[in-house]
Every structure is written in C-alpha cells, then in structure tokens.
Motif scaffolding. Structure first.
Motif, PDB file in Angstrom:
ATOM      1  N   THR A 265       9.204   3.989   3.893  1.00 21.62           N
ATOM      2  CA  THR A 265       8.425   2.898   4.488  1.00 21.62           C
ATOM      3  C   THR A 265       8.953   1.544   4.043  1.00 21.62           C
TER       4      THR A 265
ATOM      5  N   GLY B 152       8.910  -8.205  -1.394  1.00 23.50           N
ATOM      6  CA  GLY B 152       9.294  -7.932  -2.774  1.00 23.50           C
ATOM      7  C   GLY B 152       8.148  -8.225  -3.718  1.00 23.50           C
TER       8      GLY B 152
ATOM      9  N   GLN C   5      -3.221   1.877 -10.632  1.00 25.51           N
ATOM     10  CA  GLN C   5      -1.839   2.300 -10.824  1.00 25.51           C
ATOM     11  C   GLN C   5      -1.038   2.224  -9.538  1.00 25.51           C
ATOM     12  N   LEU C   6      -1.724   2.174  -8.407  1.00 27.87           N
ATOM     13  CA  LEU C   6      -1.040   2.153  -7.129  1.00 27.87           C
ATOM     14  C   LEU C   6      -0.767   0.709  -6.738  1.00 27.87           C
ATOM     15  N   PRO C   7       0.356   0.501  -6.026  1.00 27.37           N
ATOM     16  CA  PRO C   7       0.689  -0.885  -5.667  1.00 27.37           C
ATOM     17  C   PRO C   7      -0.355  -1.460  -4.704  1.00 27.37           C
TER      18      PRO C   7
ATOM     19  N   LEU D 174       9.354  -1.754  -7.932  1.00 33.87           N
ATOM     20  CA  LEU D 174       8.079  -1.047  -8.062  1.00 33.87           C
ATOM     21  C   LEU D 174       8.306   0.332  -8.630  1.00 33.87           C
TER      22      LEU D 174
ATOM     23  N   TYR E 219     -15.570   6.435  -4.591  1.00 37.36           N
ATOM     24  CA  TYR E 219     -14.387   5.849  -3.977  1.00 37.36           C
ATOM     25  C   TYR E 219     -13.897   6.678  -2.813  1.00 37.36           C
TER      26      TYR E 219
ATOM     27  N   PRO F  79      -7.714   2.336  -7.310  1.00 36.24           N
ATOM     28  CA  PRO F  79      -6.961   2.682  -8.521  1.00 36.24           C
ATOM     29  C   PRO F  79      -5.857   1.676  -8.800  1.00 36.24           C
TER      30      PRO F  79
ATOM     31  N   SER G 155      -5.140   8.028   7.997  1.00 38.85           N
ATOM     32  CA  SER G 155      -4.440   8.050   6.716  1.00 38.85           C
ATOM     33  C   SER G 155      -5.373   7.862   5.533  1.00 38.85           C
TER      34      SER G 155
ATOM     35  N   PRO H  63       1.054  -2.999  -9.999  1.00 39.23           N
ATOM     36  CA  PRO H  63       2.205  -3.267  -9.135  1.00 39.23           C
ATOM     37  C   PRO H  63       1.757  -3.989  -7.869  1.00 39.23           C
ATOM     38  N   PHE H  64       2.585  -4.907  -7.417  1.00 37.41           N
ATOM     39  CA  PHE H  64       2.193  -5.751  -6.296  1.00 37.41           C
ATOM     40  C   PHE H  64       3.381  -5.943  -5.382  1.00 37.41           C
ATOM     41  N   LEU H  65       3.160  -5.810  -4.089  1.00 33.35           N
ATOM     42  CA  LEU H  65       4.207  -6.018  -3.094  1.00 33.35           C
ATOM     43  C   LEU H  65       3.738  -7.084  -2.133  1.00 33.35           C
TER      44      LEU H  65
ATOM     45  N   GLN I 177       8.375   9.118   0.769  1.00 33.94           N
ATOM     46  CA  GLN I 177       7.846   8.559   2.007  1.00 33.94           C
ATOM     47  C   GLN I 177       7.623   7.058   1.844  1.00 33.94           C
TER      48      GLN I 177
ATOM     49  N   ASP J 124       2.081   5.253   6.407  1.00 31.13           N
ATOM     50  CA  ASP J 124       2.628   5.793   5.153  1.00 31.13           C
ATOM     51  C   ASP J 124       1.576   6.609   4.411  1.00 31.13           C
ATOM     52  N   GLY J 125       0.362   6.043   4.285  1.00 28.00           N
ATOM     53  CA  GLY J 125      -0.740   6.803   3.696  1.00 28.00           C
ATOM     54  C   GLY J 125      -0.736   6.897   2.190  1.00 28.00           C
ATOM     55  N   ASN J 126       0.200   6.199   1.515  1.00 25.00           N
ATOM     56  CA  ASN J 126       0.253   6.301   0.061  1.00 25.00           C
ATOM     57  C   ASN J 126      -0.674   5.314  -0.633  1.00 25.00           C
ATOM     58  N   LEU J 127      -1.062   4.273   0.083  1.00 30.98           N
ATOM     59  CA  LEU J 127      -1.790   3.182  -0.562  1.00 30.98           C
ATOM     60  C   LEU J 127      -3.262   3.242  -0.188  1.00 30.98           C
TER      61      LEU J 127
ATOM     62  N   LEU K 190       3.155   0.247   9.820  1.00 28.65           N
ATOM     63  CA  LEU K 190       4.019   1.108   8.994  1.00 28.65           C
ATOM     64  C   LEU K 190       3.310   1.532   7.716  1.00 28.65           C
ATOM     65  N   LEU K 191       2.618   0.601   7.089  1.00 25.09           N
ATOM     66  CA  LEU K 191       1.970   0.927   5.823  1.00 25.09           C
ATOM     67  C   LEU K 191       0.776   1.848   6.016  1.00 25.09           C
TER      68      LEU K 191
ATOM     69  N   ARG L 281       1.412   9.433  -3.661  1.00 27.20           N
ATOM     70  CA  ARG L 281       1.349  10.825  -3.208  1.00 27.20           C
ATOM     71  C   ARG L 281       2.717  11.322  -2.809  1.00 27.20           C
TER      72      ARG L 281
END
Lengths: 504, 243
Positions: free
Chosen positions: A352, A366, B101-103, A387, B26, B99, B181, B123-125, A348, B145-148, B141-142, A344
C-alpha cells in the motif's frame, strides 16, 4: 605486497589515526618487527624510537580481503575441511593421516600458487600447536616451507605463545600481567613454561595460563570451526530477444523467485531485500533494492512488491538482461505478545505504501522529523520505510542479522511548547497590516479575514544564525484573534513584511 | 482436551491476564476526548468551521497519547483497553484512542500539519496529496489495506465549493470499504458535506488568546461537539451559507 624486497625488514601497519593527526597505533607487525621488541598497540612514535628502521604501512582492507580469498582458494585445493582462524591463517584438517608425519612433498602445491605472498606451513598433532608453529616459523620469506615437528616448539620464545593466543585474555591487561610475572620468574622459552605443573599454574595465575599450558603441551584438542563459503542467492539471465512488456518481465522474475525461495528455504533463510537490476538495450541499467518489511519465502507477496515497483518505472529501452539477487537473513524468531496488536499484514501495508508513493510522489508522504532549531517550520520528511525500521526494532531488538537492524532515527528536537497546535498555511499568505508605530498589528487590510483584530498577544521574537551574514534570520510572531475569524498567527519579517502563518 | 481441563485453562488465563479479559469496546467504538464514540469501520464527519479553533487538539491527542501500561485499569488508561458505554462528554472521561503501536495516518491535502508542534508517541505517516481527488484515492488505498484502525482526513482548509464537486458516490464507496475492512475514517470538513457518513458532528469551542498559554492536556476538555441533526435548521443554514 608489491615490494618483496622489504619483507625481511621490520614492517608495521598503523591505524587510520595517522591520517587524521590523531595518535596512530601499531595494529600489526611482521616477525622482524616483533624481534625488535615491538608489539601491537604501541604508538608509532615509540615504535620508531625503538626501531628506527621500521617501515610504516597504511591499512589496505581491500587487499587483505583479496589475499584472504586467494588463501582460501589455495587451501580448498588441499582439503575440504578448513578453518579460517585469522585473515592470514588457515588450519587444514587432514583426515586419516597423522599430520605430524606428513612430509612437505605430500602437500602437492602447484609451483605457482595464487597467493602473491610467502607462505609458511606447519603441521602438528593439534590445531593450536600447528597455528603456533606457523606463526613462529623462522623460514621466511621463502614459500612452501617444511612441516615442523611438534617437539621443536619447546625452544620457541615464550612471548610467541602469549601473543599468538592473546585473544584468550580479556581484558588485555591480563596478558601483560602474565607476561610480566613469567618474566620475573625467569621463564623465557615454552619448554620452561610447560615444565611447570599445570595445577600450580591454575592456582597461582589465571585460567588462561593453564589454557596456554594445555596448548603448548598438545593436550588441548579443539574442533575446527569449519569454513563454509557464503551462499549467493542470485539469478541472472541474458535474453536472446529484448523484452518490451511488463508481463514477460514478471514471468521471468516469478521463475527467479521460485528458484531463489526454494534455495533459501533449504538453508532456513528468508530474503531481507531483493535487488533487481535491469539492463536495457541502450546500454543503461536500472538498479533497485527493495526491502521486504516482513521477510518471507512466499513468492506472491515478493512478486507483488516487485510488480508495484516496476509499474512506476518507465523503461528507456527494451530489456536485454536482468538480475535478481536476494539478501538472506534469519527468519524473525520473536514471539509477539498475544495481546499486543501489530500490523496484521506488513507486506500488504508495504505494498500500500508503494502504491501511495506512486500516486502522490515520494516527496509527498513520509514521517516528519523536526529539525533541532528555533526557526519555525523546519523539518525533514523521512521515507515511509522508516515506519518499519522502528516497528521491527520494537518487536525483536535481539535480531541477529545486523543488516536488518536499522539505525534508529536521530532524536527529534523537543517540540516548541504551544498549547494549541497550529494549522499552517504553506506558503504563508502575505497580508497588508495596519500597525502602530511600535509595529503592533491593529487590522488586516486584506487576506481571508480583513478587518480590525479583536485581540493580539505578542510579540514573540525569534532569530538565529546571527553570526552568519548570509543565513541569519529574524522573525516576530503575534497571536491574534481575527475579525469574525479564528485564532491565528501573524508574523513580521523586519521591516514591514507581514504574513499570515496559520490558524489555531 | 477434556471439558474440565479446558475450563481450568480458561480460568488460569483469566487470572494471569486480567487486563486482556476485561470488556473491550474498541471492537465497536473509539473514544476521543471531546468527541462522542467513533464507530469502528465507518466514516465520521466532524464539521470544523473555519472560525472555530481547536480541531488540531484532536490530532494532538491521537499522536501524543501515552502507550498503555501492563497493569493500567480501563478507567485510567489510554490504550488497548477502552471504556465501555460511559457518557461521551463527561469531563473526566478517560480517553481511549486506537492502539498506539499501529501507525496513525493523516491525509492532509492542504499541507497544513505542523510537525514541530507535536511530540508523537506512536508511528505517524503524513500524506500530502495535491488535491482532494488524490486524497480520496489515498483514503481508498488505505481503507482497502485494512491494517490501520483509524485514518484522519483533514479537509478543513479546503474551500467547500471545491469539496462539493466530489460526487456523493465516492463517499458511499469509502463507507463500504471502511465497513468491509473495519478501518474508521474521521473526516474534518469546513461544512456539512458527507451525507454518507453515519455519524456527523459539529465542533464547538470557544478558545481565546488566554487559552494559548494553558497546558494542552487541559484544553481538550473545552472541546464540545453536537450531532449535526441536533442543530436547528437556522444553524444548518448558517453553516452552509458561511461555506
């Protein structure tokens, strides 16, 4: 460049293959070498056989760039509109005057011009004719030679026309075929070539032959691709007083960002990365290149990225100067699928990631990349920025700016087939194992689950690098069911070293 | 735009993009094989006792799920289209992870993840904090962030005595962040420890050495979970004593 006495002699630049003992080829020739019958693409052995006095020179890309820059500098004193046709050729547009009528003394060249090589000038009514006359001029090596009337190209050799405009032939074999055909017809000069009817040339030969006819007769007028110097987006400030706090530094950087972003917006560009250089009082510097995951000209996200980076930095001394440079790129033009989810807010997320790096350390986060080996637990941890490289490629594979098109990571090794992934103990726990004479484990004497093993499976023998004494390795793995415990993996390094590798 | 043309436009879009207009769940839950639906924007605790094998199959499924195809139906796909309120432990339930496509982020304080045992398709972190406190900070922190859509926090190999030192207020704070989030946090623990988690389950499995030679995809069907509040008091006591 440093030996002008050699310029009238045949000279050739060879490709890099000469240093690697591979076949080296001629990449560039001077007129004297061309008159000896040489052409680019010839091997050095053949070239030396045809022209024993040929001097071979290694390529010098830095020198060539320097010469080109000086040539541009000189050309800009003569006309604001110029085209960089080749690294050694510039075509000037003189407005309001017929170039063919311009005498040489009107060129107003300074007696000592900055280019340390002889220059050849030519003028004609079309850019291509001027290019042809300049490339085929015999007034060498003296500089500031006279402008040549267009009519004199009729007496020039035909192969000069073909080689000067060889870039119109794709594939290059077309050029050789045309040259051979025209030679069979007995044509040697440009004048003989242009005496042929154009329509017949187009019908019997390739369209590039008709194009060459247009060039030679001066009927092809093309627009110049005007040269515009690359824009630099850089701000530098030498401070009158040293800065010791982060807030003062950020205030200056915010002003820099405002200026750079407004300049970028004026040219429809966005910053792909920001280069921050801090100069400290103790003569040291800190230089960092911060990549912008989602390039934008919005100041706040960019400042946040710089802020996060500087927070983790410990300055050895007060800052006395700073530089901020933006690498421009085109904005992303991909239209993302409406029903496809991506990050999104990539900026940001990058922020992070920077915070996580500062919290955990760069070595502790990583994307793991397994090595292509049978040795267990061998992998490399790629930085989190990888990534974004993968995401950006998937979103816009036709990104025009090659700087942003990150190289795809190497193909990972195929995963060793294992039905239930192992949860590894790092480092592996050394255990004392009661084993049979055939090294079959029967019980653990210590460790987290001491006692007899309820079931065993194995051995699974692995080894590698057997051909090297210092790096050879050998390991024997067993899948076991621990006493009142889970499934686990035991390993034995010969002769008697047992480790608990992990749990399933 | 007139009302007539707007309805026609909606009908045209529904005809041209039927997958996008199917009912999605979802927004409420994520489905993983062997697990009941994971509520979105919440903490879910999955107790994986040390003697139980197979918790890594969940990570494997999240990492190795094939990406969704354009014409895949909701009953046969794993991807953006999620099944609705089907029975969570039905053996033929199709998996529908977040989804792809998101890490996917795994917070692994015990540094136990084995990259060589997986073939990720997303993708994987991987985060390796030194201790559980830094793990919670990383999760904080993650979640902010709210992206995942989903975070994995693997505390299964951390001694429960160490985990009990984490104040419960920390977990409640993480829960509030997750709700704000919309990110889900799946925490794997060796014993019931997270009272703040609205959804708490206990993993049960009975893998033997023979299962190690089977296909991984088939093994997920052997995973069974039971809500923690359904365990008898004795079973709960046993779990706590073992920890």
């Amino acid at each position: 460049m440093g030996h002008p006495e050699k310029w009238p002699t045949p000279l050739a630049i060879v490709s890099e293959g000469a240093r690697n003992r591979q076949a080296s080829l001629i990449t560039c020739l001077n007129p004297a070498a061309r008159r000896a019958g040489l052409h680019p693409g010839l091997s050095t052995a053949r070239a030396m056989a045809r022209c024993p006095h040929l001097h071979l020179l290694p390529p010098n890309p830095e020198g060539e760039q320097l010469i080109t820059a000086k040539l541009i500098e000189l050309a800009q004193t003569l006309s604001p509109d110029l085209e960089l046709t080749a690294p050694d050729t510039i075509i000037l547009a003189r407005r309001g005057t017929r170039i063919s009528a311009l005498p040489a003394e009107h060129l107003h060249l300074a007696p000592a011009h900055p280019v340390p090589l002889p220059l050849v000038f030519a003028s004609a009514k079309t850019p291509d004719l001027a290019h042809l006359l300049a490339c085929t001029s015999r007034q060498f090596p003296h500089a500031r030679e006279v402008a040549t009337p267009s009519s004199s190209c009729s007496s020039l050799p035909l192969h000069d026309l073909l080689h000067t405009f060889s870039h119109h032939f794709d594939p290059p074999s077309l050029l050789r075929d045309l040259h051979h055909t025209l030679a069979l017809w007995g044509l040697e000069t440009i004048g003989e070539f242009i005496s042929l009817p154009r329509a017949d040339l187009l019908e019997r030969l390739s369209p590039p032959a008709a194009l060459l006819h247009d060039i030679a007769t001066g009927t092809r007028h093309r627009l110049l691709t005007l040269y515009r110097p690359p824009k630099k987006y850089r701000q530098h400030l030498d401070l009158d007083f040293a800065i010791e706090t982060l807030d003062q530094l950020l205030l200056l950087l915010r002003n820099f960002l405002h200026t750079l972003c407004s300049r970028l917006r004026a040219y429809q560009r966005v910053p792909a990365s920001l280069g921050v250089t801090l100069y400290f009082d103790n003569s040291t510097t800190h230089q960092s290149d911060l990549r912008i995951p989602e390039p934008t000209t919005d100041v706040e996200p960019l400042l946040r990225i710089i802020h996060t980076h500087l927070e983790a930095l410990t300055a050895p001394a007060p800052v006395i100067a700073l530089t901020l440079e933006a690498t421009p790129t085109r904005p992303l033009r991909a239209q993302t699928d409406l029903f496809q989810k991506h990050l999104r807010d990539p900026n940001q997320f990058a922020h992070t990631l920077n915070q996580l790096t500062a919290l955990l350390g760069a070595d502790n986060l990583g994307t793991p990349q397994p090595h292509n080996t049978h040795r267990p637990d061998q992998f490399t941890l790629l930085p989190p920025e990888s990534l974004f490289g993968l995401q950006r490629q998937s979103q816009d594979p036709r990104q025009p700016d090659s700087k942003l098109r990150r190289k795809a990571p190497p193909q990972p090794a195929p995963a060793i087939p294992c039905s239930i992934p192992l949860r590894r103990l790092r480092p592996p726990v050394e255990v004392a194992v009661l084993s049979s004479p055939f090294h079959e484990p029967e019980a653990l004497r210590d460790g987290p689950y001491p006692g007899p093993l309820e079931a065993i499976s194995g051995p699974f023998r692995l080894n590698g690098h057997w051909w090297q004494h210092d790096t050879r390795w050998q390991i024997e793995e067993w899948d076991v069911l621990l006493h009142s415990g889970p499934l686990a993996r035991l390993s034995r390094t010969p002769p008697h070293q047992w480790h608990l590798q992990g749990y399933y | 735009m007139s009302a007539v043309s707007l309805s026609e436009l909606r009908r045209t879009l529904r005809e041209q993009f039927p997958d996008a207009h199917q009912e999605r769940s979802y927004a409420d839950t994520y489905h993983l094989p062997g697990l009941p639906p994971l509520p979105k924007g919440s903490i879910t605790e999955l107790v994986t006792p040390p003697a139980t094998s197979g918790a890594t199959l969940l990570i494997s499924h999240l990492l190795e799920s094939p990406p969704p195809t354009a014409n895949s139906s909701s009953s046969n796909s794993s991807g953006n289209n999620f099944s609705g309120n089907s029975s969570p432990t039905h053996p033929h339930q199709t998996s529908a992870p977040p989804p792809s496509q998101l890490p996917l982020v795994l917070i692994d304080p015990s540094n136990a993840f084995d990259p060589c045992a997986y073939s990720p398709t997303r993708p994987f972190l991987w985060l390796k904090p030194r201790d559980p406190d830094n793990s919670l900070k990383a999760a904080d922190l993650l979640l902010r962030d709210g992206n995942l859509p989903l975070l994995l926090l693997d505390l299964a190999l951390i001694p429960p005595t160490r985990l009990r030192r984490i104040p419960s207020s920390s977990w409640y704070r993480l829960r509030t962040l997750a709700e704000t989030s919309g990110t889900s946090l799946l925490a794997l623990t060796p014993a019931p420890l997270i009272a703040a988690a609205p959804a708490r389950h206990h993993l049960q499995s009975s893998f033997t050495l023979a299962h190690l030679s089977e296909i991984r995809r088939d093994l997920t069907l052997h995973l069974q979970t039971q809500p923690l509040h359904h365990l008898s008091n004795n079973q709960n006591k046993i779990l706590n004593l073992k920890s």
